[in-house]
Enzyme design. Structure first.
Site, PDB file in Angstrom:
ATOM      1  N   TYR A  95      40.197  38.580  62.461  1.00 48.68           N
ATOM      2  CA  TYR A  95      40.515  38.314  61.058  1.00 48.68           C
ATOM      3  C   TYR A  95      41.701  37.352  60.956  1.00 48.68           C
ATOM      4  O   TYR A  95      41.660  36.377  60.208  1.00 48.68           O
ATOM      5  CB  TYR A  95      40.842  39.618  60.330  1.00 48.68           C
ATOM      6  CG  TYR A  95      41.232  39.427  58.880  1.00 48.68           C
ATOM      7  CD1 TYR A  95      42.567  39.373  58.502  1.00 48.68           C
ATOM      8  CD2 TYR A  95      40.258  39.278  57.905  1.00 48.68           C
ATOM      9  CE1 TYR A  95      42.932  39.171  57.193  1.00 48.68           C
ATOM     10  CE2 TYR A  95      40.610  39.080  56.579  1.00 48.68           C
ATOM     11  CZ  TYR A  95      41.951  39.028  56.231  1.00 48.68           C
ATOM     12  OH  TYR A  95      42.293  38.822  54.931  1.00 48.68           O
ATOM     13  N   PHE A 111      42.776  35.248  63.188  1.00 52.22           N
ATOM     14  CA  PHE A 111      42.342  33.938  63.674  1.00 52.22           C
ATOM     15  C   PHE A 111      41.548  33.215  62.595  1.00 52.22           C
ATOM     16  O   PHE A 111      41.774  32.027  62.317  1.00 52.22           O
ATOM     17  CB  PHE A 111      41.488  34.112  64.941  1.00 52.22           C
ATOM     18  CG  PHE A 111      41.118  32.804  65.598  1.00 52.22           C
ATOM     19  CD1 PHE A 111      40.024  32.072  65.157  1.00 52.22           C
ATOM     20  CD2 PHE A 111      41.868  32.297  66.643  1.00 52.22           C
ATOM     21  CE1 PHE A 111      39.683  30.870  65.741  1.00 52.22           C
ATOM     22  CE2 PHE A 111      41.535  31.085  67.249  1.00 52.22           C
ATOM     23  CZ  PHE A 111      40.445  30.369  66.791  1.00 52.22           C
ATOM     24  N   GLU A 119      20.767  40.199  57.332  1.00 51.62           N
ATOM     25  CA  GLU A 119      20.578  40.789  58.658  1.00 51.62           C
ATOM     26  C   GLU A 119      21.857  41.492  59.096  1.00 51.62           C
ATOM     27  O   GLU A 119      22.961  41.012  58.808  1.00 51.62           O
ATOM     28  CB  GLU A 119      20.257  39.696  59.686  1.00 51.62           C
ATOM     29  CG  GLU A 119      19.079  38.832  59.330  1.00 51.62           C
ATOM     30  CD  GLU A 119      19.035  37.536  60.147  1.00 51.62           C
ATOM     31  OE1 GLU A 119      18.130  36.743  59.904  1.00 51.62           O
ATOM     32  OE2 GLU A 119      19.926  37.331  61.006  1.00 51.62           O
ATOM     33  N   LYS A 135      24.769  42.125  61.454  1.00 47.17           N
ATOM     34  CA  LYS A 135      25.430  41.264  62.442  1.00 47.17           C
ATOM     35  C   LYS A 135      25.814  42.134  63.643  1.00 47.17           C
ATOM     36  O   LYS A 135      26.827  42.813  63.641  1.00 47.17           O
ATOM     37  CB  LYS A 135      26.659  40.601  61.839  1.00 47.17           C
ATOM     38  CG  LYS A 135      27.311  39.569  62.742  1.00 47.17           C
ATOM     39  CD  LYS A 135      28.456  38.877  62.026  1.00 47.17           C
ATOM     40  CE  LYS A 135      29.076  37.827  62.924  1.00 47.17           C
ATOM     41  NZ  LYS A 135      29.716  38.421  64.122  1.00 47.17           N
ATOM     42  N   ARG A 155      25.357  31.550  74.917  1.00 51.85           N
ATOM     43  CA  ARG A 155      25.832  30.602  73.906  1.00 51.85           C
ATOM     44  C   ARG A 155      26.749  29.547  74.516  1.00 51.85           C
ATOM     45  O   ARG A 155      26.721  28.389  74.134  1.00 51.85           O
ATOM     46  CB  ARG A 155      26.582  31.380  72.823  1.00 51.85           C
ATOM     47  CG  ARG A 155      27.232  30.497  71.775  1.00 51.85           C
ATOM     48  CD  ARG A 155      27.970  31.386  70.792  1.00 51.85           C
ATOM     49  NE  ARG A 155      28.800  30.622  69.903  1.00 51.85           N
ATOM     50  CZ  ARG A 155      29.623  31.150  69.038  1.00 51.85           C
ATOM     51  NH1 ARG A 155      29.729  32.452  68.973  1.00 51.85           N
ATOM     52  NH2 ARG A 155      30.349  30.412  68.241  1.00 51.85           N
ATOM     53  N   CYS A 198      66.189  38.165  77.625  1.00 49.95           N
ATOM     54  CA  CYS A 198      64.844  38.206  78.214  1.00 49.95           C
ATOM     55  C   CYS A 198      64.661  39.485  79.025  1.00 49.95           C
ATOM     56  O   CYS A 198      65.504  39.797  79.891  1.00 49.95           O
ATOM     57  CB  CYS A 198      64.627  36.979  79.108  1.00 49.95           C
ATOM     58  SG  CYS A 198      63.038  37.004  79.967  1.00 49.95           S
ATOM     59  N   CYS A 244      64.239  38.196  82.981  1.00 49.83           N
ATOM     60  CA  CYS A 244      65.278  37.520  83.766  1.00 49.83           C
ATOM     61  C   CYS A 244      66.675  37.669  83.183  1.00 49.83           C
ATOM     62  O   CYS A 244      67.654  37.208  83.789  1.00 49.83           O
ATOM     63  CB  CYS A 244      64.931  36.039  83.928  1.00 49.83           C
ATOM     64  SG  CYS A 244      65.008  35.105  82.372  1.00 49.83           S
TER      65      CYS A 244
END
Length: 668
Positions: free
Chosen positions: A35, A37, A113, A115, A136, A406, A409
């Site tokens: 969604y 994306f 149809e 999906k 595909r 971080c 590191c």
């Protein structure tokens, strides 16, 4: 919005979507839901429509994701397998209906149809026998999986009756039923293997197995929904499916013909809840115009048919408890917070973690440890926290704070102006960034080095054999063979692939370097305009921003990359190994400026060349491919069956129309 601002946002969206595509298709490590994306893609499509001068053939809006596997033979599809546009509301469905009404002046019916949520396949039949099965893939070509498909009992190897066309194509979805999926995961857990995330992943992974006898044990199923060919028995899509059912194909009994868009909406509302009673996974409804003649009249956009759309069901939502938050570092240094949750069943799978994306999301949710949170799984990929029940919050609960250093590191994190993510700037000394850059370098769309994957890169790094991508080319068989799960054949395969990668063209080598914001499209633009790595290294800000599609943000990133001595040293080592750092002389000799300054829209079908070949000719001769008609369009290169709306717009704006032959004369 002014064009400069639009260009900047378009560039940022393209880069972000390409990165998500890379995570999903190359690393099998998706970082956002379907969604999210789709929403970002819709935003990009809207901006590209409003500002057609920034059209790019390689934009994420022009592509279909790939599931190609180098272990299989690739086969070109006779008819491209395009994706469908997604809708999420009744309003969007009504808009779809209105768009069709504007393009055709006669009554029409819809076919609805289910999906099915599996993996797409195309079956080719000749004289009633299954000839080939192809995935595909990237929409243009896919993997030949015929041997595996032959093991699926619901797929006919020989057709019934004798009234089928001599040659045709049947498309459908390979599925793993819920009951079989549960059995498979139980067996995997008992064997100590990682369970599959969902039935779709299991079906896709099964179809790509190298051992057909193992595929047969998985009990895959299939439903079919699209008949293609030159001599089909009926004009109606629904009627052709009924005929296909008589030939032995498994067609869903729930497929329905609807006279109006309101009937379509009623069908969707019914299945929004009833789908949970089905034995297989579904994630929406596909709506198609029934008449094939009208489908041809409506035609296609660059990415999807105008006569069909997919309605996606809203994601399922559950509540659970936030136990802790961990932080992951990606190859670009971006730090992503991840919520660790009390395990909960969501959309058929147990969810233990959910992405929190960035510090802004954490603050917006006002997250506290031990909060009761609501989790959604849009598209059944990556769960995310969408809300918090703060009424149940404990008085002593501590607020979740984003980290300052971080986690890998210890370097202080930075957050650049205008960006949501925090970054670790220690590119050459932070382990996840080092490994991530190497994984990007070897990926298919970059250097395409066979035999190396995430686990092998991790092993080589842990053994101290590699610290950057240049180290790969100094590996020897003596170093590789003793490693765990390696052996002589695997080592030979890796070394051979590394040697072959020295023939990869300049634009892909440039992309493989992993320069921030330099995706495939930008790498191609840079390579074509600057011709060599030396020219890019010597370029200033103005040189770079004068290149189409490259704004200040990208240009500054490129300049920063070459100001780092370690990056320059890396390139020099890769040059010494024989990698290609200049544009091929053959490409240079084929280039001209005959179409310089011209924006050309291609529409219809052509006799001598394919649309992709014509687009390539436009680029090689200095022109620009444009996706939609505007006042700035120089020509419409028209074949047969140009869409009526496009012709109407061309005539209204007075844009010259040229034929294929006229275009070829222009570039002689």
């Amino acid at each position: 919005m002014n064009p400069e601002k639009a260009k900047e946002i378009i560039g940022a969206l393209r880069h972000e979507l390409e990165e998500h595509n890379y995570q999903y298709y190359v690393l099998s490590n998706p970082t956002i839901s379907d969604y999210e994306f789709d929403m970002k893609l819709k935003e990009l499509e809207k901006l590209e429509t409003e500002f057609p001068q920034f059209f790019d053939l390689n934009s994420p809006t022009q592509r279909v994701g790939s599931d190609l596997n180098q272990e299989f033979v690739q086969v070109k599809h006779q008819y491209p397998m395009l994706s469908l546009s997604n809708t999420y509301s009744e309003t969007e469905l009504i808009d779809f209906d209105q768009r069709i009404k504007k393009l055709i002046d006669e009554p029409y019916e819809f076919v609805c149809e289910l999906k099915f949520d599996g993996t797409s396949v195309s079956l080719i039949y000749e004289n009633g026998s299954l000839l080939r099965a192809v995935t595909r893939g990237d929409g243009e070509k896919g993997d030949d999986v015929t041997a595996n498909v032959r093991t699926i009992r619901s797929i006919p190897l020989k057709l019934k009756g004798n009234d089928f066309p001599a040659a045709f194509e049947m498309r459908g979805e390979i599925l793993l039923p819920f009951a079989v999926f549960a059995e498979l995961n139980q067996a995997r857990e008992e064997a100590g293997d990682m369970p599959f995330a969902n039935p779709r992943n299991a079906a896709s992974g099964t179809l790509k197995m190298q051992n057909a006898s193992e595929v047969a044990k998985r009990k895959l199923d299939a439903y079919f929904y699209y008949l293609l060919g030159e001599n089909l028995p009926e004009d109606g899509h629904y009627e052709n499916l009924e005929r296909a059912k008589a030939w032995g194909f498994k067609i869903s009994e729930h497929t329905k013909k609807c006279a109006t868009i309101q009937e379509v909406i009623d069908f969707i509302n019914y299945w929004d809840t009833e789908r949970f009673n089905l034995p297989v996974a579904t994630d929406g409804i596909v709506i198609k115009v029934n008449s094939r003649r009208l489908q041809n009249n409506l035609g296609f956009t660059a990415k999807s048919p105008r006569w069909a759309v997919a309605y996606k069901f809203k994601a399922e939502q559950v509540s659970t408890t936030l136990e802790s938050v961990s932080f992951q570092v990606g190859r670009t240094g971006a730090v992503t917070p991840v919520a660790n949750l009390t395990p909960v069943l969501l959309a058929g799978t147990i969810v233990k973690r959910a992405s929190l994306h960035n510090a802004d999301i954490i603050n917006k949710l006002d997250l506290h440890f031990e909060d009761v949170v609501y989790v959604e799984k849009g598209g059944e990929i990556i769960p995310k926290i969408v809300d918090v029940n703060d009424s149940l919050r404990k008085p002593e609960a501590q607020k979740v704070e984003f980290i300052h250093n971080c986690p890998e590191c210890g370097t202080p994190l930075v957050r650049r102006d205008g960006e949501a993510a925090h970054y670790c700037p220690n590119e050459t000394g932070c382990a996840p960034q080092i490994k991530g850059k190497i994984e990007h370098f070897i990926s298919r769309r970059a250097m395409d080095i066979d035999g190396l994957g995430q686990e092998t890169i991790e092993l080589l790094y842990q053994q101290g054999l590699i610290h950057n991508s240049a180290d790969l080319y100094e590996l020897t068989a003596e170093q590789l063979i003793p490693l765990e799960r390696m052996g002589e054949k695997s080592a030979e395969r890796i070394l051979k692939s590394l040697d072959t990668s020295k023939n990869v063209p300049f634009e892909r080598v440039l992309f493989a370097l992993g320069i921030r914001f330099v995706g495939e499209t930008v790498a191609k633009k840079l390579a074509q305009k600057m011709v060599s790595i030396e020219a890019i290294e010597a370029a200033n800000l103005e040189d770079l921003t004068n290149i189409d599609e490259i704004g200040g943000k990208i240009a500054e990133s490129v300049l920063a990359y070459f100001q780092n001595e370690q990056n320059v040293e890396l390139i020099n080592r890769l040059k010494a190994q024989g990698l290609c750092f200049e544009l091929d002389h053959t490409i240079l000799s084929e280039r001209s400026d005959k179409l310089e300054g011209l924006s050309i829209v291609i529409s219809g079908t052509f006799e001598k060349y394919s649309r992709d070949e014509l687009k390539d000719m436009i680029e090689k001769n200095g022109g620009k491919n444009v996706g939609s008609i505007s006042k700035k369009t120089s020509y419409l290169l028209a074949g047969s069956n140009v869409g009526p709306s496009k012709m109407e717009k061309v005539e209204k704006l007075g844009i010259p129309i040229i034929s294929e032959d006229e275009f070829l004369k222009m570039i002689e």
